[in-house]
Write an enzyme that holds these catalytic residues in place. Structure first.
Site, PDB file in Angstrom:
ATOM      1  N   ASP A 100      -3.171   2.789  -5.347  1.00 25.71           N
ATOM      2  CA  ASP A 100      -2.360   2.226  -4.503  1.00 25.71           C
ATOM      3  C   ASP A 100      -1.492   1.382  -3.435  1.00 25.71           C
ATOM      4  O   ASP A 100      -1.317   0.970  -2.703  1.00 25.71           O
ATOM      5  CB  ASP A 100      -2.224   3.798  -3.599  1.00 25.71           C
ATOM      6  CG  ASP A 100      -2.806   3.916  -2.843  1.00 25.71           C
ATOM      7  OD1 ASP A 100      -4.619   3.132  -2.809  1.00 25.71           O
ATOM      8  OD2 ASP A 100      -2.945   4.384  -2.174  1.00 25.71           O
ATOM      9  N   GLU A 101      -3.218   0.065  -3.895  1.00 22.37           N
ATOM     10  CA  GLU A 101      -2.843  -1.143  -2.980  1.00 22.37           C
ATOM     11  C   GLU A 101      -2.975  -2.298  -3.809  1.00 22.37           C
ATOM     12  O   GLU A 101      -3.671  -2.463  -4.771  1.00 22.37           O
ATOM     13  CB  GLU A 101      -3.947  -1.187  -2.784  1.00 22.37           C
ATOM     14  CG  GLU A 101      -4.535  -1.352  -1.462  1.00 22.37           C
ATOM     15  CD  GLU A 101      -5.145  -1.703  -0.618  1.00 22.37           C
ATOM     16  OE1 GLU A 101      -6.113  -0.330  -0.677  1.00 22.37           O
ATOM     17  OE2 GLU A 101      -6.333  -2.655   0.374  1.00 22.37           O
ATOM     18  N   ASP A 157       1.007  -0.926  -0.022  1.00 22.68           N
ATOM     19  CA  ASP A 157       0.350  -0.389  -0.168  1.00 22.68           C
ATOM     20  C   ASP A 157       1.176   0.911   0.156  1.00 22.68           C
ATOM     21  O   ASP A 157       1.646   1.489   0.980  1.00 22.68           O
ATOM     22  CB  ASP A 157      -1.038  -0.142   0.878  1.00 22.68           C
ATOM     23  CG  ASP A 157      -2.287   0.848   1.382  1.00 22.68           C
ATOM     24  OD1 ASP A 157      -1.714   1.478   0.543  1.00 22.68           O
ATOM     25  OD2 ASP A 157      -2.996   0.825   1.640  1.00 22.68           O
TER      26      ASP A 157
HETATM   27 MG   LIG Z   1      -2.693   3.970   0.467  1.00 24.28          MG
END
Ligand SMILES: [Mg+2]
Length: 398
Positions: free
Chosen positions: A109-110, A14
């Site tokens: 983003d993960e 993350d």
């Molecule tokens: Mg994040």
């Protein structure tokens, strides 16, 4: 008790305060300052992302910008550069893809990574995770937090503990011990309503949930009880599923035959709304955007009519589709003037992707947050748990 599969190495990765971090790469003067990305307060903007410095003032995402500025008068607001975030995200995932092909991206983003069986290449999963974090930092100047364990669930919770900019590893066999003292609310999938219900029975930690009598949980929560308990032990068998392993969907939709043929616009609109909500929730849960919506009517005389609609951008958002679909429905009804037997919607022209709008259209960010919450409630308590006005009317009248 331990059901964990000790042979797997799953990472949850993350990026920290992703939008803000990208802005800081573009403008290093933002380093160390409380920064938010989002629209201006006079345009009813909301916070799309907040730096850790800003979070210390109580600023968080989805908060109205005016409120954020009151909490933190030194707050620096940047408008956001969406193309840049997509490019940064792609660069990160290209780099991560060098470690394993088994990458399941869950947002911009993960992602989850399966590193099982890559030991001969990168040493153990922890060495690989550490190398990956350093590489992301050195080459892209972004901070990556990693949770590592034998499964997705434990790695996801572990990365929450490692944030920001850390690496947290739960050794095989230690999953139940790691989970045991943690409060119920850290468990993905346990929302406020379930947490409250558990609290009423003095079940506040995962360890207590794990050791509660199974029959009791079954009695109170139905089949969800035992599955929740298994997860409280730190057990999760869900595989990491890269996009090419998912069957490619060509279309998706729902239709409904009315108990009695009708030309009541209120009934038809209510049904249309409901079909759109169902289908869009499915699009979102599968990470798909649709380019085309087909509205189908079958009349009392069994004549079937279908009309295709498009939006300027592919979408998975029922409110965006609703306007065009409703207008189309009214046009079709006006033309035919016959009772309707069946109404259906079908999405096609699928694209894989996550909803990208929003930073510049702040109203939609808020709507989006609400929709995500509604999806969660519906998947947990059934579709009837949340209904909009028209649909309540529909239920009461039939
Ligand atoms: Mg994040």
């Amino acid at each position: 008790m331990n059901f964990a599969d000790r042979t797997r190495s799953i990472l949850h990765v993350d990026l920290d305060a992703f939008f803000v971090s990208v802005e800081r790469v573009l403008d290093p003067r933002l380093n160390g300052r409380p920064v938010v990305v989002g629209g201006p307060p006079e345009g009813r903007g909301v916070v799309a992302a907040a730096s850790y410095e800003a979070r210390q003032y109580g600023v968080h995402s989805a908060m109205p910008m005016g409120q954020a500025l009151r909490l933190c008068p030194d707050l620096v607001r940047v408008g956001g550069s969406h193309g840049m975030y997509s490019r940064a995200s792609k660069a990160v995932f290209d780099l991560i893809g060098g470690y394993t092909p088994l990458v399941e991206k869950v947002s911009v983003d993960e992602a989850y990574l399966d590193l099982s069986g890559t030991h001969h290449l990168f040493g153990n999963a922890l060495d690989a995770a550490d190398k990956m974090r350093r590489e992301v930092k050195e080459r892209l100047r972004l901070d990556l937090t990693v949770g590592a364990s034998s499964n997705r669930l434990v790695s996801k919770v572990a990365s929450g503990f490692a944030k920001p900019c850390g690496l947290f590893d739960v050794r095989p066999g230690q999953e139940p011990r790691f989970f045991s003292p943690l409060p119920i609310k850290v468990m993905p999938g346990i929302g406020p309503v379930t947490a409250k219900r558990l609290h009423d029975f003095h079940i506040d930690e995962l360890g207590v949930l794990a050791s509660t009598e199974r029959w009791f949980l079954e009695e109170v929560f139905g089949s969800y009880g035992p599955s929740m308990q298994r997860r409280a032990h730190g057990v999760d068998e869900t595989p990491v599923c890269p996009p090419w392993e998912r069957p490619e969907r060509k279309s998706l939709g729902h239709e409904r035959t009315f108990a009695e043929d009708t030309d009541d616009l209120k009934v038809l609109r209510g049904r249309l709304q409901r079909l759109l909500e169902q289908s869009c929730a499915q699009l979102r849960s599968e990470g798909l955007l649709a380019r085309t919506l087909s509205v189908k009517l079958r009349y009392a005389d069994f004549v079937t009519e279908t009309r295709d609609l498009t939006l300027p951008q592919p979408s998975d958002h029922d409110l965006e589709w609703w306007e065009v679909a409703e207008q189309q429905l009214e046009r079709m009804l006006k033309k035919r003037r016959t009772l309707v037997r069946l109404l259906g919607v079908r999405f096609s022209g699928m694209e894989r992707g996550f909803w990208q709008g929003g930073l510049f259209e702040q109203e939609r960010v808020v709507q989006r947050g609400r929709i995500a919450v509604l999806d969660k409630i519906r998947s947990k308590y059934g579709e009837k748990a949340v209904q909009s006005g028209d649909r309540l009317w529909l239920r009461n009248s039939r």
